[in-house]
Design a protein around this motif. Sequence first.
Motif, short mmCIF file in Angstrom:
data_model
loop_
_atom_site.label_atom_id
_atom_site.label_comp_id
_atom_site.label_asym_id
_atom_site.label_seq_id
_atom_site.Cartn_x
_atom_site.Cartn_y
_atom_site.Cartn_z
N ILE A 18 6.70 2.46 8.44
CA ILE A 18 7.97 2.77 7.78
C ILE A 18 7.74 3.81 6.68
O ILE A 18 8.46 4.82 6.61
N THR A 19 6.70 3.59 5.86
CA THR A 19 6.43 4.57 4.81
C THR A 19 6.05 5.91 5.41
O THR A 19 6.49 6.96 4.95
N PHE A 47 4.72 -4.97 -3.27
CA PHE A 47 5.38 -4.09 -4.23
C PHE A 47 5.02 -2.63 -3.98
O PHE A 47 5.84 -1.74 -4.20
N GLY A 48 3.79 -2.39 -3.52
CA GLY A 48 3.42 -1.02 -3.20
C GLY A 48 4.30 -0.46 -2.09
O GLY A 48 4.77 0.68 -2.18
N PHE A 49 4.55 -1.30 -1.08
CA PHE A 49 5.42 -0.85 0.01
C PHE A 49 6.81 -0.53 -0.49
O PHE A 49 7.37 0.54 -0.20
N VAL A 50 7.36 -1.43 -1.31
CA VAL A 50 8.71 -1.19 -1.82
C VAL A 50 8.75 0.10 -2.64
O VAL A 50 9.67 0.92 -2.50
N THR A 99 6.72 2.77 -2.48
CA THR A 99 6.58 3.98 -1.67
C THR A 99 7.86 4.27 -0.92
O THR A 99 8.28 5.43 -0.81
N VAL A 100 8.48 3.22 -0.38
CA VAL A 100 9.71 3.45 0.39
C VAL A 100 10.81 4.00 -0.52
O VAL A 100 11.53 4.93 -0.15
N ALA A 101 10.90 3.45 -1.75
CA ALA A 101 11.93 3.94 -2.66
C ALA A 101 11.69 5.41 -3.00
O ALA A 101 12.62 6.22 -2.98
#
Lengths: 109, 165, 93
Positions: free
Chosen positions: A88-89, C73-76, C78-80
Amino acid sequence: MTTPGLPLWVTVPGTLLLVAGGLLAMIGALGLVRLRDFPSRMHAPTIGTTLGSGCVLVTSMLVSSAMLGRPVAHELLITLFVVVTAPITAMLLMRAAVYRDAIRKRSRR
Amino acid sequence: MKKPSSSPPPVLTTALAASWLLLNQTLALGQIAFAALLALALARTTSALRPLRPRLRRMRTVPGLLLMVLTDITRSSFNVARIVLGLVGNRPVHAGFLDIPLELRDPHGLAALATIITATPGTVWVGLAPDGHSLTLHVLDLRDGIGWIHLIKTRYEQPLIRIFE
Amino acid sequence: MNAIFQGAAWFASLCFALAILLALVRLLRGPAAQDRVLAFDAIYMNGMLTLLMLGIRSGSLVYFGTALLIALFGFVGTVALAKFLLRGEVIEP
């Protein structure tokens, strides 16, 4: 800091996996610095996130199973989470890069 | 809005319950019962967020596909590592975008394909054409475009079509 | 064999620390914003691996929860950031 008396079925594969995982993660980060354009740089950290973290997580499972004397598998959760979220990223970043490049080209013309 | 009552999705419910048990590292009877209740409740309350139900046809194909993906990840990790370290001799490495015609239509199958392609070092999913008939990838070592197309279509797309369609 | 395993664990920790430093170079050098986000992604991933190595070396399970939280939290994050680069907004109305 010393883990007392780990059995051989942990230390032998553990040693190999840790050395391989560390090297792979470092090569991935090296690629982040060395490769020339952004889309190429996207590929390098993938080595660290998939195979590198896979090696460390398997070792962690082996070590904690040996320490506690029962199978411990909660590292599977991290593996699953990383595998599901990494695309996703990567996709969002790639789309952002393509979009921003298109805008920059248009404004330069 | 009235929701159509339906049976809980089996795969999602099992996965949620299993992850609760893994997180708590237990197989106690009470925890199993709580995990089942929690998974059912979560699957029920979030069902509005998932309008499409996947239809899994041939689960027999899944282990083979997973094994193939694992070997491919290992192999292409070493290929990418070699390129990063500059161990490819004097051969120039061209990175580039590649369009692949696609027959897979099921959204869940496409999501699985995106996961596989992006998890493999050396290929990144860029996007799907608006009509869904072709897919754009970025490939680090674009020596043989036809070879890449052939690899993705036979190794990943065919099993996914068999699983999801 | 235990000593060799401990050595391998040290080596891996060192590799992850070095990987964080290399990613930091890319984070500071840029040039585009997406490069910095990609470097941030690599940094939190290697930070998570470093924590797991601490858990392996000390044989304790307490680091697992922190590693899981860093991954989440890293995923959130990066996505943001990536979403912001894509549209100039994180949550669209």
